[in-house]
Design a protein around this motif. Structure first.
Motif, PDB file in Angstrom:
ATOM      1  N   MET A  29       0.074  -1.360   2.120  1.00 11.52           N
ATOM      2  CA  MET A  29      -0.029  -2.275   0.707  1.00 11.52           C
ATOM      3  C   MET A  29      -0.237  -1.183  -0.420  1.00 11.52           C
ATOM      4  N   ASP A  30       1.009  -1.106  -0.910  1.00  8.58           N
ATOM      5  CA  ASP A  30       0.925  -0.372  -2.133  1.00  8.58           C
ATOM      6  C   ASP A  30       1.363  -0.812  -3.389  1.00  8.58           C
ATOM      7  N   GLY A  31       0.966  -0.078  -4.713  1.00  7.67           N
ATOM      8  CA  GLY A  31       1.234  -0.660  -5.835  1.00  7.67           C
ATOM      9  C   GLY A  31       0.221  -1.468  -6.544  1.00  7.67           C
ATOM     10  N   ASN A  32      -0.900  -1.308  -6.179  1.00  4.28           N
ATOM     11  CA  ASN A  32      -2.089  -2.020  -6.799  1.00  4.28           C
ATOM     12  C   ASN A  32      -2.356  -1.371  -8.259  1.00  4.28           C
ATOM     13  N   GLY A  33      -2.337   0.107  -8.137  1.00  7.89           N
ATOM     14  CA  GLY A  33      -2.485   0.658  -9.448  1.00  7.89           C
ATOM     15  C   GLY A  33      -1.456   0.267 -10.470  1.00  7.89           C
ATOM     16  N   ARG A  34      -0.204   0.421  -9.931  1.00  9.12           N
ATOM     17  CA  ARG A  34       0.787   0.026 -10.972  1.00  9.12           C
ATOM     18  C   ARG A  34       0.575  -1.364 -11.389  1.00  9.12           C
ATOM     19  N   TRP A  35       0.338  -2.189 -10.812  1.00 14.64           N
ATOM     20  CA  TRP A  35      -0.279  -3.624 -11.028  1.00 14.64           C
ATOM     21  C   TRP A  35      -0.953  -3.752 -12.147  1.00 14.64           C
ATOM     22  N   LYS A  80      -8.042  12.437  -2.267  1.00  8.39           N
ATOM     23  CA  LYS A  80      -7.793  13.350  -3.358  1.00  8.39           C
ATOM     24  C   LYS A  80      -7.566  12.479  -4.727  1.00  8.39           C
ATOM     25  N   ARG A  81      -8.080  11.394  -4.619  1.00 10.68           N
ATOM     26  CA  ARG A  81      -8.281  10.520  -6.004  1.00 10.68           C
ATOM     27  C   ARG A  81      -9.470  10.589  -6.580  1.00 10.68           C
ATOM     28  N   PRO A  82      -9.520  10.221  -7.702  1.00 10.08           N
ATOM     29  CA  PRO A  82     -10.871  10.145  -8.462  1.00 10.08           C
ATOM     30  C   PRO A  82     -11.920   9.474  -7.739  1.00 10.08           C
TER      31      PRO A  82
END
Ligand code: IPE
Ligand code: IPE
Ligand code: MG
Length: 248
Positions: A29-35, A80-82
């Protein structure tokens, strides 16, 4: 098995659908951030929208009679994310399971965590352990949530377990390794869907994906809906799976 009741066998043949529905679907499930970024909103807003998409897709998988659905929710590399984003994700996951557990259980869904819960915050651990315990005897859709999951660490853990059991190395076979993975007892992974245009596994189900089909879509995860899911399933059903054999 048919995707939608309204398709007859002839229509299915006309679509060129050779196979049946996959038994086990994996979704990156990728792309939440870009959304969220596209909407000038903070990334956790995208993760919240992603949880809604998950709700719909789990429901649809149950409706279609898919046997197992494994979704990649948090990788071993996502640490590795904030910390702020990580905490927002964990809160959303906890909220999701607390809110959905009654409906999932009523539909006989069995919740399985793939990954190491031990370094997770107590509230996540509790919510997940409760969800697994409550649904452990259910015989419907296996809903596997990959949480603090990495394919390599899963294989490493299996090898350590096998080694610790003291088994004769000559007796170690693929089945023994499979039986020591988080996915032990689940059907083979047939299809991996990745949203948001990236075409990589990012450490998802490395062992299990050996003979899976891959479908990549540019749709961002929060926009992934039953229509797009159906398109991916149809794409899968058009493929010829050879497993190394000669197939006419
Ligand atoms: C997927 O969306 C969710 C997780 C990895 C937890 P991303 O957060 O990776 O979204 P993008 O790829 O940055 O758009
Ligand atoms: C993979 O997505 C992990 C999850 C969907 C949970 P990422 O967004 O973390 O993957 P990369 O960094 O683009 O490979
Ligand atoms: Mg991403």
């Amino acid at each position: 098995m048919k995707i939608y009741d309204r398709y007859s066998d002839k229509e299915m043949a006309d679509f060129g659908l050779k196979g049946t529905l996959p038994q086990h679907v994996g979704i990156i499930m990728d792309g939440n951030g870009r959304w969220a970024t596209k909407r000038l909103m903070p990334r956790p807003v995208g993760h919240r929208a992603g949880m809604e998409a998950l709700h719909v897709i789990v429901r649809e998988s149950h409706r279609l009679g898919i046997k197992a659905l494994s979704v990649y929710a948090f990788s071993t590399e996502n640490w590795k994310r904030p910390m702020q984003e990580i905490n927002a994700l964990f809160s959303l996951l906890t909220e999701y399971f607390e809110k959905e557990i009654d409906e999932l259980n009523a539909n006989k869904v069995k919740i399985i965590v793939l990954g190491d819960l031990s370094p997770m915050p107590e509230k996540v651990k509790n919510a997940m352990n409760k969800a697994m315990e409550r649904t452990k005897d259910n015989d419907g859709l296996r809903f596997c949530i990959a949480l603090n999951y990495g394919g390599r660490s899963e294989i490493l853990r299996a090898v350590k377990n096998v080694s610790a059991s003291g088994v004769d190395p000559e007796k170690i076979d693929e089945k023994l390794i499979s039986d020591n993975l988080y996915t032990a007892g689940l059907p083979e992974l047939d299809l991996v869907i990745r949203t948001a245009g990236e075409q990589r596994l990012s450490n998802f189900m490395l062992w299990q994906a050996a003979y899976a089909e891959f479908v990549f879509t540019n749709v961002l995860w929060p926009d992934f809906d039953p229509e797009e899911y159906r398109r991916c399933l149809i794409e899968f059903m058009k493929r010829t799976r050879r497993f190394g054999k000669v197939v006419e």
